[in-house]
Design a protein around this motif. Sequence first.
Motif, PDB file in Angstrom:
ATOM      1  N   GLU A  74      -6.427   0.345  -2.266  1.00 27.11           N
ATOM      2  CA  GLU A  74      -7.213  -0.158  -3.154  1.00 27.11           C
ATOM      3  C   GLU A  74      -6.932   1.016  -4.622  1.00 27.11           C
ATOM      4  OE1 GLU A  74      -9.532  -1.214  -3.831  1.00 27.11           O
ATOM      5  OE2 GLU A  74     -10.397  -1.935  -2.097  1.00 27.11           O
ATOM      6  N   HIS A 123      -8.677   1.838  -8.403  1.00 27.03           N
ATOM      7  CA  HIS A 123      -9.406   2.287  -8.536  1.00 27.03           C
ATOM      8  C   HIS A 123      -8.516   3.781  -8.416  1.00 27.03           C
ATOM      9  CE1 HIS A 123     -12.703   0.270  -8.178  1.00 27.03           C
ATOM     10  NE2 HIS A 123     -11.765  -1.041  -7.538  1.00 27.03           N
ATOM     11  N   ILE A 124      -7.459   4.302  -8.440  1.00 27.99           N
ATOM     12  CA  ILE A 124      -7.070   5.568  -8.850  1.00 27.99           C
ATOM     13  C   ILE A 124      -7.835   5.978  -9.796  1.00 27.99           C
ATOM     14  CG2 ILE A 124      -5.242   6.649  -9.741  1.00 27.99           C
ATOM     15  CD1 ILE A 124      -3.450   5.903  -7.702  1.00 27.99           C
ATOM     16  N   THR A 125      -8.418   7.326 -10.215  1.00 25.62           N
ATOM     17  CA  THR A 125      -8.888   7.554 -11.435  1.00 25.62           C
ATOM     18  C   THR A 125      -7.370   7.555 -12.890  1.00 25.62           C
ATOM     19  OG1 THR A 125     -10.381   8.755 -10.382  1.00 25.62           O
ATOM     20  CG2 THR A 125      -9.718   9.451 -12.784  1.00 25.62           C
TER      21      THR A 125
END
Lengths: 324, 324
Positions: free
Chosen positions: B164, B167-169
């Motif tokens: 995913e 959705h790494i910040t």
Amino acid sequence: MEKNQWTVGVDLGGTSIKMAFINDEGRIIDKWEIPTDLSEKGRFITRDIAKSIEEKLEQKGETKDKLVGLGMGAPGFINFENGSIFEAVNIGWKNYPLQEKMEEAIGLPVAVDNDANLAALGEMWKGAGEGAKDLLCITLGTGVGGGVISNGAIIHGIGGMAGEIGHITSITDGGYTCNCGRKGCLETVASATGIRRLAIEGLEKHTESELYTVFQKQQDLTTKDVFDAARNQDAYALSIVDHVTYHLGLALSNVAILLNFQKLVIGGGVSMAGETLLEPLDRHIKALTLPGVYQGLEIVRATLGNDAGVIGCAWLINKKLNRL
Amino acid sequence: MEKNQWTVGVDLGGTSIKMAFINDEGRIIDKWEIPTDLSEKGRFITRDIAKSIEEKLEQKGETKDKLVGLGMGAPGFINFENGSIFEAVNIGWKNYPLQEKMEEAIGLPVAVDNDANLAALGEMWKGAGEGAKDLLCITLGTGVGGGVISNGAIIHGIGGMAGEIGHITSITDGGYTCNCGRKGCLETVASATGIRRLAIEGLEKHTESELYTVFQKQQDLTTKDVFDAARNQDAYALSIVDHVTYHLGLALSNVAILLNFQKLVIGGGVSMAGETLLEPLDRHIKALTLPGVYQGLEIVRATLGNDAGVIGCAWLINKKLNRL
């Protein structure tokens, strides 16, 4: 599988070589150390290991038949196809056929991997990771190291460099220079070295902190001092712990989003802080990762300490010999 | 291995189902689509697929003996042990035994995985990743998706949520709200949606930009407009491309440091920008990763387009049947 046999775990460092006999259940039967002979570019190391193992067997009234194989952890970059060392600066090896040399010296099957990876495998097999096949082990010591295990196997990557979590960029603007030459690596924030530096550099602005008093007395600070003060609710110490666990949590959350691992195993000297480290870390990870990823994740402290490496070595050679 | 047999690849989406017959070399013999029947919580889908395959076989003068098995990509979270679907919101399935139902309908062995993972496997087998066993595939489309392949196998993680990467910040302070409910995810910056939003929100301050003129005409901007203007050296467009590729490069560098993969395969609509995207991306990754990791890394555009999924399906079922 032959019952009651042992494997040998060999954890090679630049100063000493840790060795152990380990039984099929992964328990250490005996462990000992010998100094690392760095003379003549490390050419006597495999001979010394073989000799020491034979002496130890004799002491215990056993013969080499007791041993099924030897697993070995080495520092540096390793060619996992044939167990040779691309380069191990601390030892002096370059393109050194370690597995072949060790097999010649001991007359047993040998498997070789990187020392940080073997510590991760040790924790997976008999430590905090027990039961998990997807885990990330991170060691917060002088530096920050890691090992990534997916579906029960170490991820090596194309050049054997995978797991270098200490060099994930944490501070994108104005970070400290890292040993790797880049700036703002996680290691500059979340290692014992990084925490000590952070604490000392802000002291002059926090003369009210108990860390200021401690520093006046010792003329230095340790990571333990910082976490002790945080445990006493010292505001300055708490702000450092929050800074460290935020950046550590951000890096680990991003890795968790990518790999969706089951256990995060935290070892090394900094992890001795226990809940004072883990509670804020868990809070930051909860906020920074996806709910479904957080839900499946367990954050635990490493349990094997310095034995993780030799136990991982035993797993490695057992695996190679299809004994697991 | 029986020569001249085919597998069926089935790429299931919420609107249509892409299908293909694929030979043992991974070449598409024929491909077609049918609409996805979402009535009665998707209970007719496997029946429709089986029927359509049988019709197609007949058209081609072949019988079911020609087929060795069927690989299927489904959206949502999948239990990889038994090929059942935990949940696929778009379809209406919850705890749905997809593999079992599909096997019953078609009378052939079936393997199921997540659609993003299958696209990655397709690129690994016959696309841009050909020859590499450690790769990261990232799709820059309406959203940002990914698939991580290590040592030739997809990394699923404990809950099937691995990969995913969208959705790494990326933006830790003041980022946009993502579809996932969190803020500052990579997807809010590096997707087509994110790039369009970035370009439009700064327009009023850049009336000199050609993007301002384009917007006046179209009352909207596309990702293609932004990259076209960047290619014309429009300063505002170049600043957006730099912002996007910096954050994308930072996320990918951190992943590369962790996994030391050999190929980074970039697909999706945004990747159509070609060198205007890849050149600054490569520059940022070079600066943000370790030299040894960068050295082993090749950044390439995906080559299979919409066929990646069905080709990945063919690989999956061939692998399951030990035909690879």
